[in-house]
Design a protein around this motif. Structure first.
Motif: not given
Length: 653
Positions: A18-26, A238-246, A357-359, A361-369
């Motif tokens: 569920l956290s593939v695209a962190p903090r954004s809508s896939a 490379y794709i990474t995911w984040y662990c839910p805070q709980a 790795l932060k970069e 995760q940001n790159a996983q989010i789609g930009k443009g087309s």
């Protein structure tokens, strides 16, 4: 919060997905190609179609064909041979495009069944009115893996309404000709193609991992040619995911994540108790990103391809070598700075963001087309996701389609994409510069590091850090890697063709036999010339002993004796040799005399005895002789007695 093991695994993996695209809508973007109907006139026009994520789309090209809709097995879930149906086009006719319905089985299975029946392309008509989706390949199991990798025909999903239009025209007897066009599927905004590969260093995820590794090895040669020529700009991701805070403090997050749950990867075996953990995969992904960054700083970004392929070969999980020590060995063999890469990786235990790795995760989010990256592996060309099989020829077409026509490099116009990688730093393989022997071999897939066979002598080793000559003849090649030296016309070698020790210092030397063999000073160590009259002089690999005055040194006994005594002893030795020779000659003559005397006596005795006793070979005496024989019988006794006496006399002599 503790949960049963299986529930924790399922729940945790669910959060990761569920956290593939962190903090954004896939946002998933469907890549399309153009489908143009050329006849009949009543439905002529251009329609949308979505490229399938398997098979081999003809990027940069187009294909014309005639559409057919089977009367049976219309969803294509069974083999068409069961219905005696063939789609093989006749010579001179247009290729056959098979139209099948969506539903009841996997997209890939429909295409595979149509391909086996002779289809050149497959159109899948949607069964619901909705926006087009990408026909993805399923999660491979033992059954689907057998055909997914063998699908070679292109496929596309069309809207339900357009599918109904085609079926109606076919049922009315119309011949439908269409043209599938992929020429604009990849844009070409400038004279350089930018492409990126989203992958994973995990090598135990089944068929997809195997497919990715095979592609990287196959495509490496072409990728490096394009990059070195400045035609492309490649970037690994490379794709990474984040662990839910709980769950950050849970045992599962700690084993699968680094930087306090910020960057995670699923367990390779999906078993939190054994084997490698997800954080091992995250660390290697991070290392591969830093290898690319450090190599890029030295204007050699293509070295990433060498590192990844070498790491797959030398450090696989199944051999328990998927670790930092093995990775550092690969890095050093390629001439990269290990410390710079470690600095780039940062501290995985820090409770802070990792810039690299932060970069990512940001790159996983789609930009443009492009859309979000949610599938591994994913190839993106000029900001458009590649659809189709990860296969060298197909991907090269897609990359080359990113150039404007007539501007593509020659590598795109020829199948010859070979380059001799052994010319640069020996390909990172083992090399003996003294004998000019190397483990680097150039192939059409790129270089391989394999210990060579030289003049009938086989070298053995890993091909990257070491290769050693083995067996007979090994000492002829660079002295078998052992110590050797020559001085004052004398040569010594520590190389042995056989035995437990391959390198052993020769007599008169001491050392490891590999790098050093030092001369033993036999005089100083009192191993020679111990007699009072002896004088010792050391030599390289040997020694020389002399005696004072006219004394002579006897090396075997380590003693000095007079030269006169040596001469006297030599004279007496000669006398004794003569005497012993005469004695042996006399004894031999005596034996011959005895033998001849005995032979003479035997012949005389037989002659005398023949006069008194008939031999077995004599014929029977006639009867008139019987009386004479009787008269002589008494005389015989006297004769025998005389013979016995004579024999005793002769034998006694």
């Amino acid at each position: 919060m503790e949960l049963p093991g299986s529930e924790v695994v399922g729940l945790f993996l669910g959060f990761l997905l569920l956290s593939v695209a962190p903090r954004s809508s896939a946002r998933f973007v469907v890549e399309k190609n153009s489908l143009r109907v050329t006849s009949p006139d009543k439905i002529k026009g251009t329609y949308d179609s979505a490229i399938g994520n398997f098979g081999i789309p003809l990027y940069g090209g187009s294909m014309a064909g005639a559409v057919v809709y089977p009367k049976e097995n219309q969803n294509g879930c069974k083999e068409f041979s069961d219905f005696s149906v063939s789609f093989q086009s006749k010579p001179g006719a247009l290729p056959t495009f098979v139209l099948v319905d969506r539903g009841d089985c996997l997209f890939a299975l429909k295409v595979w069944n149509a391909q086996k029946a002779g289809a050149s392309a497959v159109l899948v008509a949607d069964n619901v009115e909705e926006a087009l989706i990408t026909m993805d390949s399923p999660e491979e199991d033992s059954s689907s893996a057998k055909y997914i990798e063998n699908i070679t025909v292109p496929s596309a999903l069309i809207e339900k309404s357009f599918g109904e239009t085609l079926k109606k025209a076919i049922s009315g007897g119309d011949m439908i000709n269409v043209n599938l066009d992929w020429r604009e599927a990849v844009p070409h905004p400038d004279d350089r193609v930018e492409y990126e590969l989203w992958s994973n260093s995990n090598d135990e995820c089944g068929v997809k991992c195997d497919m990715l590794m095979e592609f990287v090895k196959d495509f490496k040669g072409a990728a490096q040619i394009l990059e070195k020529g400045g035609y492309t700009q490649f970037t690994p991701h490379y794709i990474t995911w984040y662990c839910p805070q709980a769950f950050v403090m849970s045992k599962q997050c700690k084993s699968q994540c680094i930087n306090h749950g910020r960057y995670c990867s699923p367990d390779p075996e999906q078993d939190f108790s054994t084997g490698y953990e997800g954080k091992d995969v995250v660390l290697e992904n991070l290392r591969q990103l830093c290898v690319f960054k450090v190599a890029n700083e030295t204007k050699n970004p293509w070295v990433w391809w060498d590192y990844v392929t070498d790491f797959q070969i030398r450090c696989p999980m199944k051999e328990k070598r998927y670790n930092k020590e093995c990775a550092d060995g690969v890095i050093r063999s390629l001439g990269l700075d290990v410390k710079k890469i470690e600095k780039c990786m940062g501290d995985p235990n820090a409770d802070s963001e990792n810039p690299v790795l932060k970069e990512e995760q940001n790159a996983q989010i789609g930009k443009g087309s492009r859309g979000d990256v949610t599938i591994l592996p994913t190839l993106v060309v000029n900001n458009h996701q590649y659809r189709g099989k990860l296969e060298k020829g197909a991907v090269l077409k897609a990359v080359c389609a990113g150039f404007e026509e007539t501007t593509e490099p020659t590598v795109c116009l020829s199948i010859d994409v070979e380059t001799n990688e052994c010319l640069n730093n020996n390909g990172g393989c083992w090399q003996d510069k003294t004998s000019n022997v190397t483990a680097c071999k150039d192939t059409f897939r790129g270089r391989v590091c394999e210990c060579p066979l030289v003049d009938g002598v086989q070298f053995k080793g890993d091909g990257y850090t070491n290769c050693e000559a083995n067996g007979p003849g090994r000492c002829k090649i660079n002295n078998g890697g052992c110590w050797s030296d020559s001085r004052d016309g004398h040569s010594y070698s520590a190389c042995l063709d056989f035995g437990k020790s391959k390198c052993q210092c020769p007599v008169g030397f001491k050392g490891d036999g590999v790098k050093t063999c030092e001369d033993i000073n036999e005089c100083k160590e009192k191993k020679a010339c111990q007699c009072p009259e002896c004088s010792c002089k050391n030599a390289w690999g040997s020694y020389e002993c002399t005696c004072s005055g006219d004394l002579l040194y006897i090396r075997d006994h380590d003693t000095c004796i007079s030269k006169h005594s040596v001469e006297t002893k030599s004279a007496w030795a000669a006398v004794w040799v003569i005497l012993i020779g005469l004695a042996m000659a006399g004894f031999g003559a005596y034996l011959i005399y005895k033998y001849r005397l005995r032979s003479y006596m035997d012949s005389e005795i037989r002659a005398i005895m023949a006069q008194y006793m008939p031999l077995d070979s004599q014929a029977e005496i006639p009867n008139h002789m019987n009386e004479e024989r009787q008269r002589n019988r008494d005389d015989r006794h006297w004769g025998l007695a005389a013979v016995d006496l004579m024999f005793e006399v002769f034998t006694a002599g």
